[in-house]
Design a protein around this motif. Structure first.
Motif, PDB file in Angstrom:
ATOM      1  N   ASP A  48       1.046  -1.135  -0.023  1.00 54.68           N
ATOM      2  CA  ASP A  48       0.176  -0.425   0.341  1.00 54.68           C
ATOM      3  C   ASP A  48       1.081   1.243   0.066  1.00 54.68           C
ATOM      4  OD1 ASP A  48      -2.782  -0.890  -0.092  1.00 54.68           O
ATOM      5  OD2 ASP A  48      -2.432  -1.821   2.011  1.00 54.68           O
ATOM      6  N   HIS A  49       0.592   2.193  -0.940  1.00 57.72           N
ATOM      7  CA  HIS A  49       1.422   3.480  -1.216  1.00 57.72           C
ATOM      8  C   HIS A  49       0.828   4.592  -0.076  1.00 57.72           C
ATOM      9  CE1 HIS A  49       4.039   1.624  -4.097  1.00 57.72           C
ATOM     10  NE2 HIS A  49       2.990   0.706  -4.108  1.00 57.72           N
ATOM     11  N   LEU A  50       1.308   5.460   0.188  1.00 61.34           N
ATOM     12  CA  LEU A  50       0.887   6.366   0.763  1.00 61.34           C
ATOM     13  C   LEU A  50       1.551   8.185   0.760  1.00 61.34           C
ATOM     14  CD1 LEU A  50      -1.203   8.144   2.976  1.00 61.34           C
ATOM     15  CD2 LEU A  50       0.873   7.686   4.420  1.00 61.34           C
ATOM     16  N   LEU A  51       0.849   9.448   0.781  1.00 61.85           N
ATOM     17  CA  LEU A  51       1.664  10.241   0.093  1.00 61.85           C
ATOM     18  C   LEU A  51       0.745  11.137   0.893  1.00 61.85           C
ATOM     19  CD1 LEU A  51       1.111  11.356  -4.192  1.00 61.85           C
ATOM     20  CD2 LEU A  51       3.127  10.775  -2.464  1.00 61.85           C
ATOM     21  N   VAL A  52       2.163  11.833   2.246  1.00 60.51           N
ATOM     22  CA  VAL A  52       2.095  12.385   3.456  1.00 60.51           C
ATOM     23  C   VAL A  52       2.454  13.788   2.723  1.00 60.51           C
ATOM     24  CG1 VAL A  52       2.199  13.701   5.688  1.00 60.51           C
ATOM     25  CG2 VAL A  52       2.222  10.542   4.959  1.00 60.51           C
ATOM     26  N   ARG A  53       1.519  15.167   2.675  1.00 58.66           N
ATOM     27  CA  ARG A  53       1.720  16.210   2.386  1.00 58.66           C
ATOM     28  C   ARG A  53       1.118  16.912   3.569  1.00 58.66           C
ATOM     29  NH1 ARG A  53      -1.582  17.527  -2.682  1.00 58.66           N
ATOM     30  NH2 ARG A  53      -3.557  17.301  -1.200  1.00 58.66           N
ATOM     31  N   THR A  54       2.338  18.213   3.307  1.00 59.45           N
ATOM     32  CA  THR A  54       1.781  19.313   3.598  1.00 59.45           C
ATOM     33  C   THR A  54       2.498  20.719   3.459  1.00 59.45           C
ATOM     34  OG1 THR A  54       1.956  21.092   6.627  1.00 59.45           O
ATOM     35  CG2 THR A  54       4.180  19.977   5.639  1.00 59.45           C
ATOM     36  N   ARG A  55       1.817  21.658   3.725  1.00 59.80           N
ATOM     37  CA  ARG A  55       2.237  23.246   3.179  1.00 59.80           C
ATOM     38  C   ARG A  55       3.064  23.919   3.865  1.00 59.80           C
ATOM     39  NH1 ARG A  55      -2.411  20.809   0.236  1.00 59.80           N
ATOM     40  NH2 ARG A  55      -2.583  21.243  -1.824  1.00 59.80           N
ATOM     41  N   VAL A  56       3.785  25.089   3.571  1.00 59.01           N
ATOM     42  CA  VAL A  56       4.355  25.857   3.760  1.00 59.01           C
ATOM     43  C   VAL A  56       4.925  27.192   3.330  1.00 59.01           C
ATOM     44  CG1 VAL A  56       5.967  24.301   5.125  1.00 59.01           C
ATOM     45  CG2 VAL A  56       6.606  24.903   2.591  1.00 59.01           C
ATOM     46  N   PRO A  57       4.291  28.217   4.216  1.00 61.64           N
ATOM     47  CA  PRO A  57       4.327  30.024   2.889  1.00 61.64           C
ATOM     48  C   PRO A  57       5.221  30.054   2.462  1.00 61.64           C
ATOM     49  CG  PRO A  57       4.632  29.968   5.631  1.00 61.64           C
ATOM     50  CD  PRO A  57       4.410  28.029   5.039  1.00 61.64           C
ATOM     51  N   ARG A  58       5.126  30.185   1.372  1.00 56.38           N
ATOM     52  CA  ARG A  58       6.567  31.345   0.368  1.00 56.38           C
ATOM     53  C   ARG A  58       7.264  32.068   0.894  1.00 56.38           C
ATOM     54  NH1 ARG A  58       6.455  30.725  -4.729  1.00 56.38           N
ATOM     55  NH2 ARG A  58       7.814  31.286  -5.926  1.00 56.38           N
ATOM     56  N   ALA A  59       6.920  33.057   1.395  1.00 53.92           N
ATOM     57  CA  ALA A  59       7.877  33.662   2.454  1.00 53.92           C
ATOM     58  C   ALA A  59       8.533  33.114   4.115  1.00 53.92           C
ATOM     59  CB  ALA A  59       7.515  34.903   3.806  1.00 53.92           C
ATOM     60  N   ALA A  60       8.095  32.209   4.516  1.00 55.92           N
ATOM     61  CA  ALA A  60       8.921  30.959   5.476  1.00 55.92           C
ATOM     62  C   ALA A  60       8.747  29.528   5.587  1.00 55.92           C
ATOM     63  CB  ALA A  60       8.007  31.289   6.885  1.00 55.92           C
ATOM     64  N   ALA A  61       9.453  29.154   4.519  1.00 53.38           N
ATOM     65  CA  ALA A  61       9.285  27.760   3.815  1.00 53.38           C
ATOM     66  C   ALA A  61      10.099  27.317   4.990  1.00 53.38           C
ATOM     67  CB  ALA A  61       9.735  27.586   2.204  1.00 53.38           C
ATOM     68  N   VAL A  62       9.533  26.845   6.101  1.00 57.03           N
ATOM     69  CA  VAL A  62      10.511  25.843   6.589  1.00 57.03           C
ATOM     70  C   VAL A  62      10.106  24.470   7.509  1.00 57.03           C
ATOM     71  CG1 VAL A  62      11.661  26.240   9.232  1.00 57.03           C
ATOM     72  CG2 VAL A  62      11.280  28.459   7.849  1.00 57.03           C
ATOM     73  N   LEU A  63      10.832  23.331   7.438  1.00 56.85           N
ATOM     74  CA  LEU A  63      10.255  22.177   8.439  1.00 56.85           C
ATOM     75  C   LEU A  63      10.847  21.992   9.034  1.00 56.85           C
ATOM     76  CD1 LEU A  63       7.963  20.226   5.530  1.00 56.85           C
ATOM     77  CD2 LEU A  63       7.157  21.163   7.450  1.00 56.85           C
ATOM     78  N   PRO A  64      10.365  20.773   9.856  1.00 57.21           N
ATOM     79  CA  PRO A  64      11.150  20.129  11.121  1.00 57.21           C
ATOM     80  C   PRO A  64      12.086  19.357  10.263  1.00 57.21           C
ATOM     81  CG  PRO A  64       9.064  19.859  11.393  1.00 57.21           C
ATOM     82  CD  PRO A  64       9.229  20.908  11.095  1.00 57.21           C
ATOM     83  N   SER A  65      12.970  17.923   9.934  1.00 54.64           N
ATOM     84  CA  SER A  65      13.688  17.399   9.753  1.00 54.64           C
ATOM     85  C   SER A  65      13.063  15.986   9.768  1.00 54.64           C
ATOM     86  CB  SER A  65      15.504  17.386   9.370  1.00 54.64           C
ATOM     87  OG  SER A  65      15.791  16.489   8.822  1.00 54.64           O
ATOM     88  N   ALA A  66      12.772  15.327   9.251  1.00 56.98           N
ATOM     89  CA  ALA A  66      12.653  13.756   8.600  1.00 56.98           C
ATOM     90  C   ALA A  66      13.055  13.145   9.461  1.00 56.98           C
ATOM     91  CB  ALA A  66      11.658  13.018   7.997  1.00 56.98           C
ATOM     92  N   VAL A  67      14.556  13.427   9.486  1.00 55.06           N
ATOM     93  CA  VAL A  67      15.590  12.160   9.511  1.00 55.06           C
ATOM     94  C   VAL A  67      15.673  11.577  10.825  1.00 55.06           C
ATOM     95  CG1 VAL A  67      18.135  11.774  10.118  1.00 55.06           C
ATOM     96  CG2 VAL A  67      17.722  13.363   8.455  1.00 55.06           C
ATOM     97  N   GLY A  68      15.345  11.616  11.390  1.00 56.95           N
ATOM     98  CA  GLY A  68      14.894  11.294  13.239  1.00 56.95           C
ATOM     99  C   GLY A  68      13.482   9.986  12.677  1.00 56.95           C
ATOM    100  N   VAL A  69      13.097  10.014  11.403  1.00 57.36           N
ATOM    101  CA  VAL A  69      11.823   9.053  11.614  1.00 57.36           C
ATOM    102  C   VAL A  69      12.062   7.914  10.466  1.00 57.36           C
ATOM    103  CG1 VAL A  69       9.243   9.023  11.222  1.00 57.36           C
ATOM    104  CG2 VAL A  69      10.115  10.941  12.236  1.00 57.36           C
ATOM    105  N   PHE A  70      12.644   8.741   9.385  1.00 56.86           N
ATOM    106  CA  PHE A  70      13.651   8.380   8.471  1.00 56.86           C
ATOM    107  C   PHE A  70      15.234   8.603   7.701  1.00 56.86           C
ATOM    108  CE2 PHE A  70       8.804   7.710   7.333  1.00 56.86           C
ATOM    109  CZ  PHE A  70       8.629   6.438   7.737  1.00 56.86           C
ATOM    110  N   ALA A  71      15.895   7.060   8.530  1.00 61.78           N
ATOM    111  CA  ALA A  71      16.872   8.472   7.986  1.00 61.78           C
ATOM    112  C   ALA A  71      17.710   8.725   6.465  1.00 61.78           C
ATOM    113  CB  ALA A  71      18.119   7.030   8.912  1.00 61.78           C
ATOM    114  N   GLY A  72      16.844   8.387   5.970  1.00 68.70           N
ATOM    115  CA  GLY A  72      17.227   8.108   4.123  1.00 68.70           C
ATOM    116  C   GLY A  72      16.751   9.343   3.665  1.00 68.70           C
ATOM    117  N   ALA A  73      16.167  10.131   4.815  1.00 66.13           N
ATOM    118  CA  ALA A  73      15.728  11.307   4.008  1.00 66.13           C
ATOM    119  C   ALA A  73      16.101  12.556   4.007  1.00 66.13           C
ATOM    120  CB  ALA A  73      14.543  11.957   5.092  1.00 66.13           C
TER     121      ALA A  73
END
Length: 284
Positions: free
Chosen positions: A139-164
């Motif tokens: 089964d496949h899954l896309l997890v998607r979120t949106r970040v504003p253009r002026a402040a495009a920042v997200l926490p790193s996913a490396v702690g969940v998936f090391a290959g990120a």
């Protein structure tokens, strides 16, 4: 007097203790979501609905099931996919510039881009229990979120998936999305482009210098071709629409020397701020 028949012991086929995989559907290790029942989209909606409420929305289209989550729950959404849905295979992480052209400022001209970046992570889960004869189901899954253009920042996913990490480097390089670790923005090295390269080439406001410097195939409208058939009925011209990355000469390009010539002659720098090379400073 009859001879007692020795006990043959447990039947290895009928005894689930003797054969722990005789019933793979009921085996929680083989299929961690088997007890939830229903189809995969319904399970995804149930899991994220319970965790995020109305802040998450799952939808099924022509491709994999996609769930939209708020940026504040990005890491929690990825952990939920891994632990609650068994999505332990990390495929890729990337972004999409979903900005749209700003207000119409006249023929061939428009205002600054408006809109957000969508950051998408594709995961997969292999469930042995639901198709044992076929060797397992995926089964496949896309997890998607949106970040504003002026402040495009997200926490790193490396702690969940090391290959990120590789994918986050590419996303930062191509779109300018920053990733943080404990609130600190990571210094991500270039992955595909030279170190001296400036800008983020997959953003819609990135100036494509080669397209702005010379005519591009397909730039002519109907009826403007140099090979029009003599005597043919003229074709009405359509409203000209500039493709992304091609500014007007008034917005970008060489300027004659003089005190009013303020636009730089850029060949590929990032153009995101007001008055930049990609958006222009037209006063009309």
């Amino acid at each position: 007097m009859s001879t007692p028949v020795p006990d043959p012991g447990p039947d290895p086929v009928a005894d689930p203790v003797a054969d722990p995989v005789a019933d793979p559907v009921a085996d929680p290790v083989a299929d961690p979501v088997a007890d939830m029942g229903g189809r995969w989209p319904a399970r995804v909606a149930a899991v994220y609905g319970e965790a995020f409420g109305d802040e998450a929305r799952a939808e099924e289209g022509f491709g994999p099931v996609c769930v939209d989550v708020p940026a504040s729950g990005w890491l929690a959404a990825l952990e939920l996919a891994r632990e609650a849905l068994g999505c332990r295979f990390f495929d890729f992480l990337t972004a999409v510039d979903e900005s749209e052209t700003g207000a119409d400022l006249g023929p061939g001209r428009s205002g600054p881009l408006t809109g957000d970046f969508a950051v998408v992570c594709h995961l997969a889960a292999r469930h042995r229990g639901r198709s044992a004869q076929a060797g397992g189901g995926v089964d496949h899954l896309l997890v998607r979120t949106r970040v504003p253009r002026a402040a495009a920042v997200l926490p790193s996913a490396v702690g969940v998936f090391a290959g990120a990490r590789w994918h986050e480097r590419e996303t930062h390089e191509m779109f300018g999305v920053d990733f943080t670790d404990d609130g600190v923005v990571l210094e991500l090295a270039h992955l595909l482009l030279p170190d001296e390269f400036e800008g983020h080439p997959l953003r819609k406001d990135f100036v494509l210098a080669s397209r702005a410097a010379r005519p591009w195939p397909g730039a002519k409208e109907p009826g403007e071709s140099d090979h029009a058939t003599p005597g043919a009925r003229p074709v009405p011209a359509r409203r000209r629409v500039r493709p992304p990355g091609v500014p007007t000469p008034e917005e970008w390009g060489p300027r004659p020397p003089g005190p009013e010539s303020t636009a730089p002659e850029s060949t590929g720098s990032e153009t995101t701020g007001p008055g930049s090379a990609g958006e222009g400073t037209d006063d009309g």
